[in-house]
Design a protein around this motif. Structure first.
Motif, PDB file in Angstrom:
ATOM      1  N   TYR A   1       0.855  -1.190   0.000  1.00 16.10           N
ATOM      2  CA  TYR A   1       0.000   0.000   0.000  1.00 16.10           C
ATOM      3  C   TYR A   1       0.892   1.241   0.000  1.00 16.10           C
ATOM      4  CZ  TYR A   1      -2.264   3.990   2.155  1.00 16.10           C
ATOM      5  OH  TYR A   1      -2.695   5.258   2.436  1.00 16.10           O
ATOM      6  N   TYR A   2       0.472   2.252  -0.772  1.00 15.49           N
ATOM      7  CA  TYR A   2       1.154   3.538  -0.753  1.00 15.49           C
ATOM      8  C   TYR A   2       0.122   4.651  -0.695  1.00 15.49           C
ATOM      9  CZ  TYR A   2       5.153   0.824  -2.344  1.00 15.49           C
ATOM     10  OH  TYR A   2       6.160  -0.120  -2.443  1.00 15.49           O
ATOM     11  N   SER A   3       0.427   5.681   0.057  1.00  6.07           N
ATOM     12  CA  SER A   3      -0.435   6.855   0.044  1.00  6.07           C
ATOM     13  C   SER A   3      -0.253   7.572  -1.283  1.00  6.07           C
ATOM     14  CB  SER A   3      -0.089   7.785   1.208  1.00  6.07           C
ATOM     15  OG  SER A   3       1.202   8.345   1.033  1.00  6.07           O
ATOM     16  N   ASP A   4      -1.246   8.337  -1.658  1.00  8.56           N
ATOM     17  CA  ASP A   4      -1.176   9.055  -2.928  1.00  8.56           C
ATOM     18  C   ASP A   4       0.023   9.996  -2.973  1.00  8.56           C
ATOM     19  OD1 ASP A   4      -4.789   9.394  -3.331  1.00  8.56           O
ATOM     20  OD2 ASP A   4      -3.418   7.759  -3.847  1.00  8.56           O
ATOM     21  N   SER A   5       0.412  10.516  -1.831  1.00  7.01           N
ATOM     22  CA  SER A   5       1.488  11.508  -1.799  1.00  7.01           C
ATOM     23  C   SER A   5       2.860  10.911  -2.121  1.00  7.01           C
ATOM     24  CB  SER A   5       1.525  12.198  -0.436  1.00  7.01           C
ATOM     25  OG  SER A   5       1.761  11.256   0.598  1.00  7.01           O
ATOM     26  N   VAL A   6       3.013   9.594  -1.980  1.00  8.16           N
ATOM     27  CA  VAL A   6       4.329   8.984  -2.226  1.00  8.16           C
ATOM     28  C   VAL A   6       4.298   7.944  -3.335  1.00  8.16           C
ATOM     29  CG1 VAL A   6       4.907   9.356   0.211  1.00  8.16           C
ATOM     30  CG2 VAL A   6       4.144   7.103  -0.555  1.00  8.16           C
ATOM     31  N   LYS A   7       3.128   7.632  -3.827  1.00 11.63           N
ATOM     32  CA  LYS A   7       2.997   6.587  -4.857  1.00 11.63           C
ATOM     33  C   LYS A   7       3.842   6.928  -6.067  1.00 11.63           C
ATOM     34  CE  LYS A   7      -1.056   4.934  -4.875  1.00 11.63           C
ATOM     35  NZ  LYS A   7      -2.527   4.782  -5.041  1.00 11.63           N
ATOM     36  N   GLY A   8       4.616   5.951  -6.519  1.00 11.80           N
ATOM     37  CA  GLY A   8       5.478   6.150  -7.673  1.00 11.80           C
ATOM     38  C   GLY A   8       6.863   6.675  -7.316  1.00 11.80           C
TER      39      GLY A   8
ATOM     40  N   LYS B   1      16.080 -10.904   8.251  1.00  7.94           N
ATOM     41  CA  LYS B   1      16.835  -9.874   8.964  1.00  7.94           C
ATOM     42  C   LYS B   1      15.951  -9.045   9.893  1.00  7.94           C
ATOM     43  CE  LYS B   1      20.343  -9.350   5.347  1.00  7.94           C
ATOM     44  NZ  LYS B   1      21.013  -8.395   4.409  1.00  7.94           N
ATOM     45  N   ASN B   2      14.683  -9.432   9.993  1.00  3.43           N
ATOM     46  CA  ASN B   2      13.747  -8.673  10.840  1.00  3.43           C
ATOM     47  C   ASN B   2      13.757  -7.188  10.497  1.00  3.43           C
ATOM     48  OD1 ASN B   2      12.969 -10.978  12.169  1.00  3.43           O
ATOM     49  ND2 ASN B   2      13.910 -10.463  14.120  1.00  3.43           N
ATOM     50  N   THR B   3      13.786  -6.876   9.221  1.00  2.75           N
ATOM     51  CA  THR B   3      13.933  -5.487   8.790  1.00  2.75           C
ATOM     52  C   THR B   3      12.933  -5.150   7.688  1.00  2.75           C
ATOM     53  OG1 THR B   3      16.287  -5.499   9.362  1.00  2.75           O
ATOM     54  CG2 THR B   3      15.538  -3.772   7.888  1.00  2.75           C
ATOM     55  N   VAL B   4      12.373  -3.966   7.795  1.00  3.80           N
ATOM     56  CA  VAL B   4      11.538  -3.418   6.735  1.00  3.80           C
ATOM     57  C   VAL B   4      12.208  -2.134   6.244  1.00  3.80           C
ATOM     58  CG1 VAL B   4      10.066  -2.174   8.379  1.00  3.80           C
ATOM     59  CG2 VAL B   4       9.201  -2.699   6.108  1.00  3.80           C
ATOM     60  N   TYR B   5      12.138  -1.915   4.937  1.00  2.34           N
ATOM     61  CA  TYR B   5      12.831  -0.803   4.304  1.00  2.34           C
ATOM     62  C   TYR B   5      11.838   0.149   3.651  1.00  2.34           C
ATOM     63  CZ  TYR B   5      16.716  -4.124   4.641  1.00  2.34           C
ATOM     64  OH  TYR B   5      17.658  -5.021   5.097  1.00  2.34           O
ATOM     65  N   LEU B   6      12.283   1.391   3.480  1.00  2.00           N
ATOM     66  CA  LEU B   6      11.537   2.364   2.693  1.00  2.00           C
ATOM     67  C   LEU B   6      12.532   3.068   1.781  1.00  2.00           C
ATOM     68  CD1 LEU B   6       8.704   3.603   2.229  1.00  2.00           C
ATOM     69  CD2 LEU B   6       9.427   5.492   3.710  1.00  2.00           C
ATOM     70  N   GLN B   7      12.461   2.750   0.503  1.00  2.00           N
ATOM     71  CA  GLN B   7      13.293   3.411  -0.489  1.00  2.00           C
ATOM     72  C   GLN B   7      12.557   4.664  -0.936  1.00  2.00           C
ATOM     73  OE1 GLN B   7      16.435   2.607  -1.719  1.00  2.00           O
ATOM     74  NE2 GLN B   7      16.280   4.588  -2.759  1.00  2.00           N
ATOM     75  N   MET B   8      13.198   5.800  -0.745  1.00  2.00           N
ATOM     76  CA  MET B   8      12.588   7.090  -1.062  1.00  2.00           C
ATOM     77  C   MET B   8      13.340   7.698  -2.236  1.00  2.00           C
ATOM     78  SD  MET B   8      12.455   8.405   2.906  1.00  2.00           S
ATOM     79  CE  MET B   8      11.642   9.931   2.509  1.00  2.00           C
ATOM     80  N   ASN B   9      12.678   7.831  -3.360  1.00  2.00           N
ATOM     81  CA  ASN B   9      13.282   8.416  -4.558  1.00  2.00           C
ATOM     82  C   ASN B   9      12.579   9.712  -4.912  1.00  2.00           C
ATOM     83  OD1 ASN B   9      15.020   6.177  -4.814  1.00  2.00           O
ATOM     84  ND2 ASN B   9      13.509   5.071  -6.052  1.00  2.00           N
ATOM     85  N   ASN B  10      13.288  10.572  -5.621  1.00  2.00           N
ATOM     86  CA  ASN B  10      12.711  11.837  -6.067  1.00  2.00           C
ATOM     87  C   ASN B  10      12.014  12.558  -4.904  1.00  2.00           C
ATOM     88  OD1 ASN B  10      11.959  13.898  -7.835  1.00  2.00           O
ATOM     89  ND2 ASN B  10      10.095  12.839  -8.491  1.00  2.00           N
ATOM     90  N   VAL B  11      12.729  12.686  -3.799  1.00  2.00           N
ATOM     91  CA  VAL B  11      12.105  13.278  -2.614  1.00  2.00           C
ATOM     92  C   VAL B  11      11.796  14.753  -2.841  1.00  2.00           C
ATOM     93  CG1 VAL B  11      13.128  11.607  -1.023  1.00  2.00           C
ATOM     94  CG2 VAL B  11      14.359  13.737  -1.562  1.00  2.00           C
ATOM     95  N   LYS B  12      10.813  15.225  -2.097  1.00  2.00           N
ATOM     96  CA  LYS B  12      10.346  16.597  -2.200  1.00  2.00           C
ATOM     97  C   LYS B  12      10.428  17.261  -0.814  1.00  2.00           C
ATOM     98  CE  LYS B  12       6.989  15.208  -5.719  1.00  2.00           C
ATOM     99  NZ  LYS B  12       5.552  15.196  -6.098  1.00  2.00           N
TER     100      LYS B  12
END
Length: 116
Positions: A59-66, A76-87
């Protein structure tokens, strides 16, 4: 009891990228749906991305989708968030938690600041 520690935040220029990590200790991380949340100054905490326990549902919010991508490594008991083209509007403290979020799972978060 699950303890969550977020890392990877920092200062980045608009258009750049960051990769956040959330590592869990204790509990049953591998069976929990997880999410990333963020809270900007004077704003309520909001969810931005979520992932099922087996990574099949996202799931992604509209503000970050894409632009953002959530993933996990249960070994590894780890969740990641790759953030591209940040604003600049992505500037916030980012937290991870289970879905639905559990009060005693909230960690310190990791600060992301995007400069214009």
């Amino acid at each position: 009891q699950v303890q969550l520690v977020e890392s990877g935040g920092g200062l980045v220029q608009a258009g750049g990228s960051l990769r956040l990590a959330c590592t869990a200790s204790g509990g049953i991380f591998h069976s929990l749906p997880m999410a990333w949340f963020r809270q900007a100054p004077d704003q309520e905490r909001e969810s931005v991305a979520a992932i099922s326990w087996n990574s099949e549902n996202l799931y992604y919010s509209d503000s970050v989708k894409g632009r953002f991508s959530i993933s996990r490594d249960n070994a590894k008991n780890t969740v990641y968030l790759q953030m591209n083209n940040v604003k600049p509007e992505d500037t916030a403290v980012y937290y991870c938690n289970a879905v639905p979020p559990k009060y005693d799972y909230w960690g310190q978060g990791t600060q992301v600041t995007v400069s214009s």
